[in-house]
Write an enzyme that holds these catalytic residues in place. Structure first.
Site, PDB file in Angstrom:
ATOM      1  N   GLU A 227       0.828  -1.215   0.000  1.00  0.00           N
ATOM      2  CA  GLU A 227       0.000   0.000   0.000  1.00  0.00           C
ATOM      3  C   GLU A 227       0.858   1.259   0.000  1.00  0.00           C
ATOM      4  OE1 GLU A 227      -3.105   0.125  -0.506  1.00  0.00           O
ATOM      5  OE2 GLU A 227      -3.978  -1.781   0.096  1.00  0.00           O
ATOM      6  N   ARG A 231       0.648   3.836  -3.152  1.00  0.00           N
ATOM      7  CA  ARG A 231       0.020   5.130  -2.839  1.00  0.00           C
ATOM      8  C   ARG A 231       1.056   6.223  -2.629  1.00  0.00           C
ATOM      9  NH1 ARG A 231      -5.572   4.004   0.448  1.00  0.00           N
ATOM     10  NH2 ARG A 231      -5.670   1.763   0.165  1.00  0.00           N
ATOM     11  N   ASP A 360      -4.791  -9.680  -8.433  1.00  0.00           N
ATOM     12  CA  ASP A 360      -5.044  -8.711  -9.503  1.00  0.00           C
ATOM     13  C   ASP A 360      -3.845  -7.985 -10.094  1.00  0.00           C
ATOM     14  OD1 ASP A 360      -4.765  -7.292  -7.103  1.00  0.00           O
ATOM     15  OD2 ASP A 360      -6.780  -6.445  -7.132  1.00  0.00           O
ATOM     16  N   GLU A 494     -12.426   0.486  -9.889  1.00  0.00           N
ATOM     17  CA  GLU A 494     -12.035  -0.475 -10.932  1.00  0.00           C
ATOM     18  C   GLU A 494     -12.967  -0.489 -12.144  1.00  0.00           C
ATOM     19  OE1 GLU A 494     -10.063  -1.183  -7.280  1.00  0.00           O
ATOM     20  OE2 GLU A 494     -12.227  -1.296  -7.634  1.00  0.00           O
TER      21      GLU A 494
END
Length: 603
Positions: A227, A231, A360, A494
């Protein structure tokens, strides 16, 4: 007793005392015995300095310390271990704290300030602003999205400034365990590139000032490596490339150095979490017997290649290439990559494969590594093509109602369920269509369109016209959530991401129409006076709020919507590759550049 004086030359004793009396003999013998006993006792019983001697005092053993000879190291360390066990908890805590303090002091001595970064040529930066559409009605819609971004940012600025995220109903700061216990301003770092792209320059300047003055990574906080990479490092690198402001690059590099200890595992597969201060790493307790997660350790490549490019430090590039090489050597059940890999043993965990959560962005980054290298990293492209072929064979199915979906493979069984997170794959298939093997470009563009249609149906079949977290395709229900804990919408991007990619590649007006439906639904059902909130049930006409304005709403959802209603010359895909948090990074023309630590031949 008197001893008679002896005349010179006389015998030692007078002749009339040639023999000693019995009592005198006994006394002499006693003295001699005592002397001999003392000598031998000294020899045998005094402590020997060549080894520990134990004296049993009836309480506990007392150790006489000595300096070990090399031969006695094992014995001494064993004794030392026993001694540590005898110490009280308080003594041990004090010793541990002392050792910690020593380590921190050593680190401080080493940390004499950031090294100046080498000058490197700025990659070609094209189309970083404007993109105003020629059609007045499209411009009006884009302006509305820009106003929504301003409302989200201004609310955060007023009620949650410096906190990671915002609680828009309680009107206060919010954070989750992925950011640790510190206030790292995640929303600021995640949103500044969106502000820049939208031309919100005052807001961008406020964000830059906070980052320059307050963003500090020398904090005792355990953060998610994945993360924080997508980010923070992604956001800072994008802000640097878009604006040219050096502070963003410097902060990105400072943080990246703090993440490197996460790779100190037996296999080089990084831990899921790392403490920014101590460098100690660990994995999530719930992840298949201490495994690392495919989508986490497989979503570092884009940012780390740019870090090596900007710093000249080969470590970043080498770390991600090591992961790729290790995965290439491993057996894959049915050609599929399981979501879990143990960083200690290098073995797969539970055989669960998903193009949604946990898997993903691993596949996304294989394709984007190839695109970002100006299509020179053919190894990445081949790995992507092989993975997608296995996914299509085993996971992609068509429902009875004709909806194409991507299921999840669990221990040899296909679960007919698709997550909102997996909806990004429509855009990925379209993005990867050009360059597909065996002239399959048209096939993959069509597959992308089918996934986009299915995901739109998941939105259209709800009361709020917002999509659920996951939806099933069995028992007569299609593209509908069944469980209560899968009916929420948390401002996810998404589906809109896929609309944007499909719009760029086809210019089919339905994608803008579907995007506008989402804008209206978000503004109607998620907007509150203090920002935007997720909702707990998209099938309820009177939903309750979750009271969280996610940082990715500003980084991704609103950015993709703005781009959907902009002209194609804003961030053209020939020049920019978006990381999995929608942070645009420029294509590196690696045909003309050799990255430090890379193989000389990249083609």
């Amino acid at each position: 007793m008197l001893i008679p004086t002896l005349s010179p030359g006389a015998s030692s004793f007078p002749h009339h005392r040639a023999t000693l009396r019995l009592s005198e003999k006994f006394i002499l013998l006693l003295i001699l015995s005592a002397f001999i006993t003392l000598c031998f006792g000294a020899f045998f019983f005094l402590p020997d300095n060549s080894k520990h001697k134990r004296f049993d005092l009836g309480l506990e053993d007392v150790l006489i310390p000595h300096i070990d000879t090399p031969k006695e190291g094992k014995h001494a360390s064993g004794q030392e271990a026993k001694e540590k066990l005898r110490k009280s908890r308080e003594e041990l805590k004090a010793e541990i704290q002392t050792e910690k303090n020593k380590v921190m002091e050593d680190l401080k001595k080493k940390d004499v300030g950031p090294k100046p970064l080498p000058p490197v040529p700025m990659p070609k930066v094209v189309g970083v602003s404007d993109g105003e559409p020629p059609e007045p009605d499209v411009k009006e819609k884009r302006d509305k999205i820009r106003e929504m971004m301003k409302h989200a940012w201004d609310s955060y600025r007023q009620y949650g400034w410096g906190h990671n995220e915002l609680k828009p109903i309680a009107k206060k700061g919010h954070s989750t365990n992925i950011f640790g216990s510190s206030q790292l301003g995640a929303t600021i770092v995640d949103a500044v590139d969106t502000l820049y792209i939208m031309g919100l320059h005052e807001e961008f300047k406020d964000g830059q000032e906070w980052i320059e003055q307050n963003l500090d990574f020398s904090v005792n906080a355990e953060v998610s490596v994945f993360e924080v990479n997508i980010r923070f490092i992604g956001g800072l690198l994008a802000a640097y490339y878009l604006s040219g402001q050096e502070v963003f690059k410097l902060k990105a590099v400072q943080l990246a150095e703090k993440l490197l200890p996460a790779f100190n595992t037996p296999t080089g597969i990084p831990w899921a979490m790392v403490n920014l201060k101590s460098g100690v790493g660990r994995n999530w307790g719930w992840a298949s017997a201490g495994s690392s997660i495919l989508a986490e350790f497989g979503t570092l490549h884009m940012e780390f290649v740019h870090l090596t490019y900007l710093t000249g430090n080969p470590a970043y590039y080498q770390k991600v290439m090591h992961i790729r090489k290790l995965l290439a050597k491993m057996d894959r059940p049915n050609g599929l990559y399981p979501n879990y890999l143990n960083p200690r043993t290098g073995r797969w965990g539970q055989h669960h494969t998903s193009v949604g959560g946990l898997g993903d962005s691993f596949y996304e980054y294989l394709l984007k590594a190839w695109l970002m290298s100006d299509k020179t990293d053919t190894e990445a492209r081949k790995t992507y093509d092989d993975a997608i072929e296995a996914i299509e064979r085993h996971l992609v199915r068509k429902s009875n109602g004709g909806l194409t979906f991507i299921g999840e493979w669990k221990n040899g069984h296909l679960e007919r369920k698709m997550g909102h997170l997996a909806c990004f794959a429509g855009g990925m298939f379209a993005l990867g269509a050009d360059g597909s093997p065996d002239d399959k470009a048209g096939h993959y563009l069509q597959l992308g369109a089918e996934i986009a249609h299915t995901c739109h149906e998941s939105y259209d079949r709800t009361v709020l016209k917002l999509g659920p977290e996951a939806f099933k395709f069995d028992s007569g229900l299609e593209a509908v959530a069944v469980r209560q804990n899968e009916k929420y919408y948390i401002l996810r991007p998404e589906v809109i991401e896929t609309y944007w990619y499909m719009w760029r590649f086809t210019h089919d007006p339905k994608y803008r129409q579907w995007g506008w439906e989402a804008v209206q639904a978000i503004d109607k059902y998620c907007r509150v006076s203090g920002g935007f909130s997720g909702v707990k049930d998209v099938y309820s006409s009177n939903p309750t709020y979750d009271d969280v304005q996610q940082s990715f709403f500003l980084a991704e959802t609103l950015k993709y919507l703005y781009l959907l209603f902009s002209s194609d010359d804003l961030l053209p895909l020939e020049n920019w590759v978006f990381n999995t948090e929608a942070h645009p990074l420029p294509v590196l023309h690696l045909g003309n550049i050799t990255l430090p630590g890379s193989e000389p031949a990249q083609r």
